[in-house]
Motif scaffolding. Structure first.
Motif, PDB file in Angstrom:
ATOM      1  N   THR A  95       4.163  -4.800  -3.015  1.00 59.21           N
ATOM      2  CA  THR A  95       2.770  -4.075  -3.002  1.00 59.21           C
ATOM      3  C   THR A  95       2.109  -4.278  -1.614  1.00 59.21           C
ATOM      4  O   THR A  95       1.650  -3.358  -0.888  1.00 59.21           O
ATOM      5  CB  THR A  95       1.952  -4.372  -4.316  1.00 59.21           C
ATOM      6  OG1 THR A  95       2.737  -4.145  -5.500  1.00 59.21           O
ATOM      7  CG2 THR A  95       0.727  -3.855  -4.142  1.00 59.21           C
ATOM      8  N   ALA A  96       2.301  -5.692  -1.398  1.00 62.12           N
ATOM      9  CA  ALA A  96       1.697  -6.032   0.005  1.00 62.12           C
ATOM     10  C   ALA A  96       2.256  -5.265   1.124  1.00 62.12           C
ATOM     11  O   ALA A  96       1.891  -4.722   1.869  1.00 62.12           O
ATOM     12  CB  ALA A  96       1.580  -7.745  -0.012  1.00 62.12           C
ATOM     13  N   LEU A  97       3.494  -5.420   1.062  1.00 61.31           N
ATOM     14  CA  LEU A  97       4.245  -4.804   2.074  1.00 61.31           C
ATOM     15  C   LEU A  97       4.160  -3.114   2.206  1.00 61.31           C
ATOM     16  O   LEU A  97       3.888  -2.706   3.247  1.00 61.31           O
ATOM     17  CB  LEU A  97       5.873  -4.804   2.055  1.00 61.31           C
ATOM     18  CG  LEU A  97       6.787  -4.342   3.023  1.00 61.31           C
ATOM     19  CD1 LEU A  97       6.436  -4.949   4.446  1.00 61.31           C
ATOM     20  CD2 LEU A  97       8.309  -4.613   2.753  1.00 61.31           C
ATOM     21  N   ASN A  98       3.887  -2.510   1.103  1.00 66.01           N
ATOM     22  CA  ASN A  98       3.756  -1.221   0.988  1.00 66.01           C
ATOM     23  C   ASN A  98       2.324  -0.960   1.688  1.00 66.01           C
ATOM     24  O   ASN A  98       2.305   0.182   2.513  1.00 66.01           O
ATOM     25  CB  ASN A  98       3.718  -0.796  -0.275  1.00 66.01           C
ATOM     26  CG  ASN A  98       3.759   0.825  -0.551  1.00 66.01           C
ATOM     27  OD1 ASN A  98       4.411   1.523   0.292  1.00 66.01           O
ATOM     28  ND2 ASN A  98       2.870   1.302  -1.266  1.00 66.01           N
ATOM     29  N   GLY A  99       1.262  -1.914   1.596  1.00 65.81           N
ATOM     30  CA  GLY A  99       0.123  -1.684   1.851  1.00 65.81           C
ATOM     31  C   GLY A  99       0.029  -1.656   3.451  1.00 65.81           C
ATOM     32  O   GLY A  99      -0.744  -0.934   4.316  1.00 65.81           O
ATOM     33  N   GLN A 100       0.792  -2.767   3.846  1.00 65.49           N
ATOM     34  CA  GLN A 100       0.931  -3.052   5.188  1.00 65.49           C
ATOM     35  C   GLN A 100       1.359  -1.933   6.078  1.00 65.49           C
ATOM     36  O   GLN A 100       1.215  -1.577   7.132  1.00 65.49           O
ATOM     37  CB  GLN A 100       1.618  -4.088   5.697  1.00 65.49           C
ATOM     38  CG  GLN A 100       0.814  -5.451   5.356  1.00 65.49           C
ATOM     39  CD  GLN A 100       1.820  -6.676   5.446  1.00 65.49           C
ATOM     40  OE1 GLN A 100       2.934  -6.698   5.615  1.00 65.49           O
ATOM     41  NE2 GLN A 100       0.802  -7.855   5.415  1.00 65.49           N
TER      42      GLN A 100
END
Length: 189
Positions: A116-121
């Protein structure tokens, strides 16, 4: 910063070296009475310091009467690099931690949070690349908020380590303060 190569350099420096070295690369406006952030060693004598943080890469100070906050997507690129460094730290930290016989990185809930964090970045990076330097203030504000949300989620994965002075939590806090200073300077808060 006029081109993608300069923005990528801002992101790389933020990710690899920290906040203070990245701030040195940013364009700033004229001196004003608003709050701005600079590497602490570059403060003129008599400057009113509102907050100083000793971070990896050097101390950063928030003060009045300094060159204005960077405009446009410049600061978003720096914050993206800082967020990516936080993700790197989470992966390193969780890879060293074990639960039973396996790394915490193999746990489904942790993988979900990291994804989820990587997707946001990646969403922030895609917006920045597509915009080619021209982003409406509302879009810049949205990207700052998205990065702040990503960073908060990542800090939870670090447990108490994520909230130590001078550690990843303080870097994320300073990153979020940089966004707030930018929003105040732009009048978009």
């Amino acid at each position: 910063m006029p081109d993608q190569a300069s923005w990528q350099e801002c992101r790389r420096v933020a990710r690899e070296q920290g906040v203070a070295p990245a701030l040195k690369l940013l364009r700033t406006g004229p001196r004003n009475t608003a709050i701005a952030a600079v590497p602490a060693g570059e403060l003129p004598a008599g400057t009113e310091i509102l907050r100083e943080a000793e971070l990896p890469g050097g101390a950063v100070a928030f003060a009045r009467g300094l060159p204005g906050a960077p405009a446009g997507p410049d600061l978003v690129w720096v914050r993206l690099g800082l967020s990516q460094a936080l993700l790197d730290e989470c992966v390193r930290y969780l890879g060293e931690r074990r639960s039973g016989e396996e790394s915490l990185l193999r746990k489904q809930m942790i993988q979900d949070c990291l994804a989820t964090a990587l997707n946001g970045q990646l969403a922030v990076e895609a917006d920045l690349l597509a915009a080619d330097g021209t982003l409406a203030p509302a879009r810049v504000r949205y990207l700052h908020h998205l990065l702040s949300d990503v960073d908060r989620k990542l800090l939870g994965l670090l447990g108490a380590k994520g909230f130590l002075a001078g550690g990843p939590g303080e870097v994320a806090d300073v990153s979020e303060l940089l966004a707030s200073v930018h929003e105040m300077a732009e009048g978009t808060m």
